[in-house]
Write a protein that holds these residues in place. Structure first.
Motif, PDB file in Angstrom:
ATOM      1  N   VAL A  30       0.566  -1.339   0.160  1.00  0.00           N
ATOM      2  CA  VAL A  30       0.030  -0.198   0.275  1.00  0.00           C
ATOM      3  C   VAL A  30       0.660   0.824   0.074  1.00  0.00           C
ATOM      4  CG1 VAL A  30      -1.791   1.545   1.239  1.00  0.00           C
ATOM      5  CG2 VAL A  30      -1.389  -1.280   1.698  1.00  0.00           C
ATOM      6  N   ARG A  31       0.532   2.404  -1.151  1.00  0.00           N
ATOM      7  CA  ARG A  31       1.266   3.255  -1.262  1.00  0.00           C
ATOM      8  C   ARG A  31       0.223   4.273  -0.248  1.00  0.00           C
ATOM      9  NH1 ARG A  31       1.341   3.078  -6.067  1.00  0.00           N
ATOM     10  NH2 ARG A  31      -0.448   4.818  -6.662  1.00  0.00           N
ATOM     11  N   TYR A  32       1.521   4.899   0.394  1.00  0.00           N
ATOM     12  CA  TYR A  32       0.227   6.084   1.406  1.00  0.00           C
ATOM     13  C   TYR A  32       0.884   7.533   0.926  1.00  0.00           C
ATOM     14  CZ  TYR A  32      -0.515   2.261   4.115  1.00  0.00           C
ATOM     15  OH  TYR A  32      -1.520   1.290   4.051  1.00  0.00           O
ATOM     16  N   TRP A  47      -3.174   4.266  -1.533  1.00  0.00           N
ATOM     17  CA  TRP A  47      -3.562   3.308  -2.162  1.00  0.00           C
ATOM     18  C   TRP A  47      -3.213   1.970  -3.103  1.00  0.00           C
ATOM     19  CZ3 TRP A  47      -4.844   6.358  -6.788  1.00  0.00           C
ATOM     20  CH2 TRP A  47      -5.564   7.677  -6.725  1.00  0.00           C
ATOM     21  N   ASP A  48      -3.027   1.693  -3.776  1.00  0.00           N
ATOM     22  CA  ASP A  48      -3.293  -0.637  -3.808  1.00  0.00           C
ATOM     23  C   ASP A  48      -1.430  -0.130  -5.018  1.00  0.00           C
ATOM     24  OD1 ASP A  48      -2.193  -2.680  -5.522  1.00  0.00           O
ATOM     25  OD2 ASP A  48      -4.279  -3.562  -3.649  1.00  0.00           O
ATOM     26  N   VAL A  49      -0.736  -0.080  -4.010  1.00  0.00           N
ATOM     27  CA  VAL A  49       0.577  -0.302  -5.415  1.00  0.00           C
ATOM     28  C   VAL A  49       0.353  -1.435  -6.835  1.00  0.00           C
ATOM     29  CG1 VAL A  49       2.970  -1.362  -5.486  1.00  0.00           C
ATOM     30  CG2 VAL A  49       2.060  -0.028  -3.467  1.00  0.00           C
ATOM     31  N   ARG A  50      -0.442  -2.746  -6.657  1.00  0.00           N
ATOM     32  CA  ARG A  50      -0.402  -3.578  -7.722  1.00  0.00           C
ATOM     33  C   ARG A  50      -1.352  -2.115  -8.584  1.00  0.00           C
ATOM     34  NH1 ARG A  50      -3.486  -7.120  -9.089  1.00  0.00           N
ATOM     35  NH2 ARG A  50      -4.915  -7.369  -7.075  1.00  0.00           N
ATOM     36  N   THR A  51      -2.652  -1.923  -7.947  1.00  0.00           N
ATOM     37  CA  THR A  51      -3.829  -1.733  -9.448  1.00  0.00           C
ATOM     38  C   THR A  51      -3.745  -0.691  -9.523  1.00  0.00           C
ATOM     39  OG1 THR A  51      -5.438  -1.526  -7.189  1.00  0.00           O
ATOM     40  CG2 THR A  51      -5.355  -3.508  -8.334  1.00  0.00           C
ATOM     41  N   ASN A  52      -3.088   0.867  -8.455  1.00  0.00           N
ATOM     42  CA  ASN A  52      -3.258   1.865  -8.265  1.00  0.00           C
ATOM     43  C   ASN A  52      -4.437   2.127  -8.358  1.00  0.00           C
ATOM     44  OD1 ASN A  52      -1.370   4.059  -8.283  1.00  0.00           O
ATOM     45  ND2 ASN A  52      -2.134   4.791 -11.091  1.00  0.00           N
ATOM     46  N   LYS A  53      -5.316   0.917  -7.102  1.00  0.00           N
ATOM     47  CA  LYS A  53      -6.302   2.017  -6.626  1.00  0.00           C
ATOM     48  C   LYS A  53      -6.763   2.627  -5.499  1.00  0.00           C
ATOM     49  CE  LYS A  53      -9.670  -0.646  -9.881  1.00  0.00           C
ATOM     50  NZ  LYS A  53     -10.375  -1.962 -10.194  1.00  0.00           N
ATOM     51  N   LYS A  54      -7.728   3.811  -6.013  1.00  0.00           N
ATOM     52  CA  LYS A  54      -7.687   4.296  -3.910  1.00  0.00           C
ATOM     53  C   LYS A  54      -8.046   3.524  -3.418  1.00  0.00           C
ATOM     54  CE  LYS A  54      -9.354   9.330  -1.876  1.00  0.00           C
ATOM     55  NZ  LYS A  54      -9.526  10.144  -1.949  1.00  0.00           N
ATOM     56  N   LEU A  55      -6.861   3.282  -2.410  1.00  0.00           N
ATOM     57  CA  LEU A  55      -8.208   2.608  -1.031  1.00  0.00           C
ATOM     58  C   LEU A  55      -9.126   3.173  -0.080  1.00  0.00           C
ATOM     59  CD1 LEU A  55      -5.746  -0.433  -0.324  1.00  0.00           C
ATOM     60  CD2 LEU A  55      -7.586  -0.412  -1.941  1.00  0.00           C
TER      61      LEU A  55
END
Length: 264
Positions: A30-32, A47-55
């Motif tokens: 997860v990217r913060y 953000w999910d690093v793999r899918t680049n979707k905001k969590l």
């Protein structure tokens, strides 16, 4: 008229500088990110690093502004971001540091010397004097740190039944990262530790599993999980537990602290 024009011109140009860019941090996929694009609130995004979707996004603190003053010069932004022991550490431009539990998304303030902004969505961690003497500055200072992973991070009660108020505080063993509890007895500052490398009953020597605790006043207690006799309390007990799992009482039996398992 010239003076008035100069003053008005100066007031109109009273704008704060843009906030410094805060580098994102990545932890367990997860990217913060700190957008720093809203002066009314300081928040982070996950953000999910793999899918680049905001969590999700989370407000760390808000800024109260005086309508009589320029609004933007009153804004406080986030200046630093880092991950420590599974906790996101967020520091403001004023030096206040907040902790975000990445499991529960709860926000607490961990800057012991400071105080929170009026509308900060944080808990002001006022360290009791007994904890300062025994842990923060005392004999355990080299071994343990006070932990703010739960709210409240300390409880008061007469745990050994001597009529004096004791303090139970969450702590973390520095060398191993193991979580635990220390009880500081009032009047003598004697410290008893369980967890944080010291085993007790079914709780073991690592209390990372614990997500709730409270003072259980002396009195009638429910029968144990194995139908053992109800213990006699000399003082207040600590009720510790894990959500949707078993709980236990830690109490003083007249000689030492013992573990009394409750039902699931």
């Amino acid at each position: 008229m010239v003076c008035a024009t100069v003053l008005l011109s100066g007031s109109a140009s009273a704008k704060r500088a843009a906030p410094a860019k805060v580098e994102p941090v990545i932890n367990e996929g997860v990217r913060y990110v700190v957008p720093n694009d809203d002066g009314r609130r300081a928040y982070i995004e996950a953000w999910d690093v793999r899918t680049n979707k905001k969590l999700w996004d989370l407000t760390v603190f808000t800024n109260r502004t005086d309508p009589k003053l320029e609004e933007d010069v009153q804004w406080v932004f986030i200046s630093k971001l880092r991950v420590q022991d599974g906790t996101l550490m967020v520091t403001s431009e004023h030096g206040k540091t907040c902790q975000i539990d990445l499991k529960t998304k709860s926000v607490t303030q961990s800057d012991l010397a400071g105080s929170p902004a009026p509308d900060a969505a944080t808990q002001c961690n006022n360290i009791p004097e007994a904890v300062e003497r025994a842990i923060t500055k005392g004999p355990l200072a080299k071994e343990c740190d006070v932990s703010f992973r739960m709210n409240p991070f300390y409880l008061r009660g007469d745990f050994n039944g001597d009529g004096k108020i004791d303090v139970a505080v969450l702590l973390r063993q520095r060398s191993t990262g193991k979580m635990g509890i220390a009880i500081i007895h009032g009047g003598m500052d004697k410290v008893t530790v369980f967890g944080a490398g010291v085993g007790i009953g079914n709780g073991g020597d690592e209390f990372e599993w614990m997500d709730s605790w409270q003072v259980y006043s002396r009195g009638r207690v429910g029968r144990g999980s194995d139908e053992t006799p109800i213990p006699h309390f000399h003082g207040d007990a600590l009720l510790v537990g894990k959500s949707e799992a078993a709980s236990a009482l830690i109490y003083w039996n007249g000689k030492r602290y013992v573990w009394f398992q409750q039902g699931d």
